[in-house]
Structure formats: structure tokens, C-alpha cells
Design a protein around this motif. Structure first.
Motif, mmCIF file in Angstrom:
data_model
loop_
_atom_site.group_PDB
_atom_site.id
_atom_site.type_symbol
_atom_site.label_atom_id
_atom_site.label_comp_id
_atom_site.label_asym_id
_atom_site.label_seq_id
_atom_site.Cartn_x
_atom_site.Cartn_y
_atom_site.Cartn_z
ATOM 1 N N LEU A 197 -5.183 28.192 1.822
ATOM 2 C CA LEU A 197 -4.791 27.420 2.065
ATOM 3 C C LEU A 197 -3.555 26.541 2.268
ATOM 4 C CD1 LEU A 197 -5.954 24.170 1.390
ATOM 5 C CD2 LEU A 197 -4.366 24.724 -1.061
ATOM 6 N N ARG A 198 -2.453 27.384 2.893
ATOM 7 C CA ARG A 198 -1.047 27.098 3.008
ATOM 8 C C ARG A 198 -0.439 27.927 4.559
ATOM 9 N NH1 ARG A 198 2.360 28.445 -2.252
ATOM 10 N NH2 ARG A 198 1.874 26.840 -3.553
ATOM 11 N N GLY A 199 -1.359 28.542 5.251
ATOM 12 C CA GLY A 199 -1.457 29.059 6.597
ATOM 13 C C GLY A 199 -2.109 30.331 6.219
ATOM 14 N N GLU A 200 -1.891 31.154 7.831
ATOM 15 C CA GLU A 200 -2.166 32.194 7.715
ATOM 16 C C GLU A 200 -1.281 33.435 7.356
ATOM 17 O OE1 GLU A 200 -3.875 35.299 11.851
ATOM 18 O OE2 GLU A 200 -3.221 33.112 11.825
ATOM 19 N N ILE A 201 -2.086 34.805 6.411
ATOM 20 C CA ILE A 201 -0.747 35.982 6.499
ATOM 21 C C ILE A 201 -1.880 37.277 6.654
ATOM 22 C CG2 ILE A 201 -0.185 34.551 4.431
ATOM 23 C CD1 ILE A 201 -2.077 36.403 2.730
ATOM 24 N N LEU A 202 -1.128 37.761 6.721
ATOM 25 C CA LEU A 202 -1.000 39.167 7.670
ATOM 26 C C LEU A 202 -1.088 40.199 6.524
ATOM 27 C CD1 LEU A 202 0.831 40.390 10.863
ATOM 28 C CD2 LEU A 202 -1.782 39.031 10.299
ATOM 29 N N GLN A 203 -2.153 41.123 6.016
ATOM 30 C CA GLN A 203 -1.755 42.132 5.184
ATOM 31 C C GLN A 203 -2.059 43.496 5.281
ATOM 32 O OE1 GLN A 203 -5.007 40.746 2.408
ATOM 33 N NE2 GLN A 203 -6.380 42.069 2.960
ATOM 34 N N THR A 204 -1.768 44.464 4.301
ATOM 35 C CA THR A 204 -2.547 45.600 4.844
ATOM 36 C C THR A 204 -3.228 46.395 3.951
ATOM 37 O OG1 THR A 204 -0.011 46.712 3.581
ATOM 38 C CG2 THR A 204 0.064 46.388 6.142
ATOM 39 N N SER A 205 -3.862 47.331 4.313
ATOM 40 C CA SER A 205 -4.750 47.559 3.760
ATOM 41 C C SER A 205 -4.885 49.310 4.436
ATOM 42 C CB SER A 205 -6.288 46.794 3.931
ATOM 43 O OG SER A 205 -5.834 45.611 3.380
#
Length: 292
Positions: A197-205
Motif C-alpha cells: 500500500l505504501r509502494g514497491e519494496i525489494l526482498q531477498t529469498s
């Protein structure tokens, strides 16, 4: 669960954090008492009507002092060796202009669940997936605002995020060894994009896989599969450390635990007993190994 698994009959189940209450639904695609989405599989035929309001979410209060008290207890527990990794969260009152059903339909996530009148939850994380006799887990650890300059490189080169990812990968690999053979890390630290809702994030998996017994369907509900207390080779040392982690969780949440909640206040507290002494020594000296 074993009966449905042996008969290859679909089912949906859930348990609360304290393992006091739960639900079990056979043939969930034909039962709309609970609504769910798992990837492309769902029993919800509804859509978001054009008349739905624009989503709004407001945090009503956040007790910084209470959170700081819990944070100190977590740190003390880590230094004692009660646990190596713990995600500290707490119940936070919010105000929104949406109903639970509207939140369910507005959400864009791989996994969604609506328990009418009780709760709604959603997640992008494929925690465990079984295809054929292969079991796989995809632990996430490490996020960053995607709009920041050179965000992906910053995330991948973060020493803190790397150490945390090594830890969660080792923990999940240890978990899969309880129920599978030939466990390995197939892919380590790949980047995904998630819209919030607050924007795009990047994550590592990462991707960790193992091979199940051909008869796993008939044993899917066995206690050691759902909540095994320790690795078969862990012995007394593992059980003792696990009990230390449980005591830490109970001390943290004595004031806010409720029997009727499915809210996952602490996401994970799985332990690696064979490394307790090493981690304890490293934490006291202020060092953390890249291979931890």
C-alpha cells in the motif's frame, strides 16, 4: 489430515499460535464458509466492485515504551542463547474504511485467507510447497524501499541482511531435515519485487529443497511434521534450548496473548542447537560470522 492425504482429497487447515484452536475443511473449493486463495487456486468467485472505497489505513496507537521493553527482553534472550533469530511484532490497533471481506478482495497476494467475522490475512511468501515428492521452502529475509537509489545493490551488499539470511537459511534447512532427505539450498538470495500500500519494496529469498518419503501423503498430519520439537539428532541439548526459546516467547507476550486469536505475533523461533556455543561467543565479542 492423514485420512484426506491418503485418499488424495483436498483440505484446508489452520491453527492458532498457541496451538489451542484450529479449523479443518474438507473439499475447501466447495465450501465458502472460509475464503482462501493459494496461487491460482481459490474458492472466491467474487471481484472488487467499482463501488468499493479507496483503501485507507491508519495506526491508532503504538506504544514505543512497551515495544522497547520487549526488545530488551529479546536481546537478553539472544545473549543467553535462548534463540538465534526472532522476529518481534505486536498487536497494533488500526482504523480502516474497509470490511474484512473488502480487505480480502483488495489484497494482491499469493496467499489469502478470510475467516468471516474473525480475521483476514495475506502473504506473498511461499513458506512450504510440495510438488510430487519434493518439498521446498522459500525463506525471505531482507527488504528495502525499491525507490531508493541503487536499491538492489545496496540490499545485496548489506552485511546485516546477509548475516540474517545465512541464519534463516540454515534454520529452514534444519527444519526440512526433520521430514525430508537430500536437503539442499538450490538457490541462495535472489531478489523479488513486492507491491504494498505504501509502494514497491525489494526482498531477498532463497530456495531450499528436499525429498519426501513416497508415503508422505498418509502421514501429512503427524505431529512431528507439523511441529517437530527438535531435529532427530539434536538430543537433550536441542530440547533444552527449544524450551528456552518457548520461555522467552511466553515472557514477551504474557500481557497480550488471547486464546481466541489466530494472530501470529512472533513469526519464528526455531533454534540450531549445534551452534549455540559458537553464536553465544560471537555475540558476546560483538562479531558475527558470514558463514553463520
Amino acid at each position: 489430515m492423514n485420512r484426506c492425504g491418503a485418499a488424495r482429497r483436498p483440505f484446508l487447515f489452520g491453527v492458532d499460535f498457541e496451538l489451542h484452536r484450529g479449523f479443518f475443511v474438507e473439499e475447501p473449493l466447495c465450501d465458502r464458509r472460509l475464503l482462501f486463495t493459494v496461487g491460482d487456486v481459490t474458492n472466491d468467485a467474487g471481484a472488487v466492485p467499482d463501488t468499493h472505497p479507496t483503501p485507507q489505513l491508519r495506526v491508532l496507537r503504538s506504544d514505543t515504551g512497551e515495544y522497547a521493553r520487549k526488545f530488551r527482553r529479546v536481546r537478553e534472550g539472544l545473549l543467553r542463547g535462548d534463540s538465534f533469530l526472532l522476529n518481534l511484532t505486536e498487536r497494533t490497533p488500526i482504523a480502516t474504511n474497509l470490511t474484512l471481506e473488502q480487505i480480502f478482495r483488495y489484497s494482491r497476494a499469493k496467499y489469502k485467507l478470510l475467516f468471516p467475522g474473525r480475521f483476514v490475512c495475506f502473504s506473498p511468501e511461499s513458506f512450504v510447497r510440495i510438488q510430487g515428492n519434493e518439498i521446498a521452502s522459500y525463506p525471505m529475509k531482507g527488504t528495502i524501499d525499491a525507490t531508493l537509489p541503487d536499491a538492489e545493490r545496496t540490499l545485496m551488499e548489506s552485511y546485516k541482511e546477509l548475516c540474517e539470511h545465512y541464519t534463516i537459511t540454515d534454520l529452514i534447512r534444519n527444519d526440512l531435515n526433520m521430514v525430508a532427505e537430500e536437503v539442499c539450498v538450490r538457490q541462495f538470495r535472489y531478489v523479488e519485487s513486492i507491491r504494498t500500500l505504501r509502494g514497491e519494496i525489494l526482498q531477498t529469498s532463497s530456495e531450499i529443497t528436499g525429498t519426501l518419503s513416497p508415503s508422505w501423503h498418509a502421514n501429512i498430519g503427524r505431529p512431528e511434521t507439523l511441529h517437530a520439537p527438535h531435529h532427530p539428532g539434536g538430543g537433550r541439548n536441542c530440547a533444552r534450548i527449544l524450551h528456552g526459546g518457548i520461555r522467552l516467547l511466553r515472557r514477551l507476550h504474557t500481557r497480550q496473548c488471547r486464546d481466541d486469536t489466530f494472530y501470529r505475533r512472533v513469526r519464528r523461533a526455531t533454534l540450531l542447537p549445534q551452534r549455540r556455543r559458537y553464536y553465544h561467543k560471537q555475540r558476546r565479542s560483538g562479531r558475527v560470522s558470514r558463514s553463520a
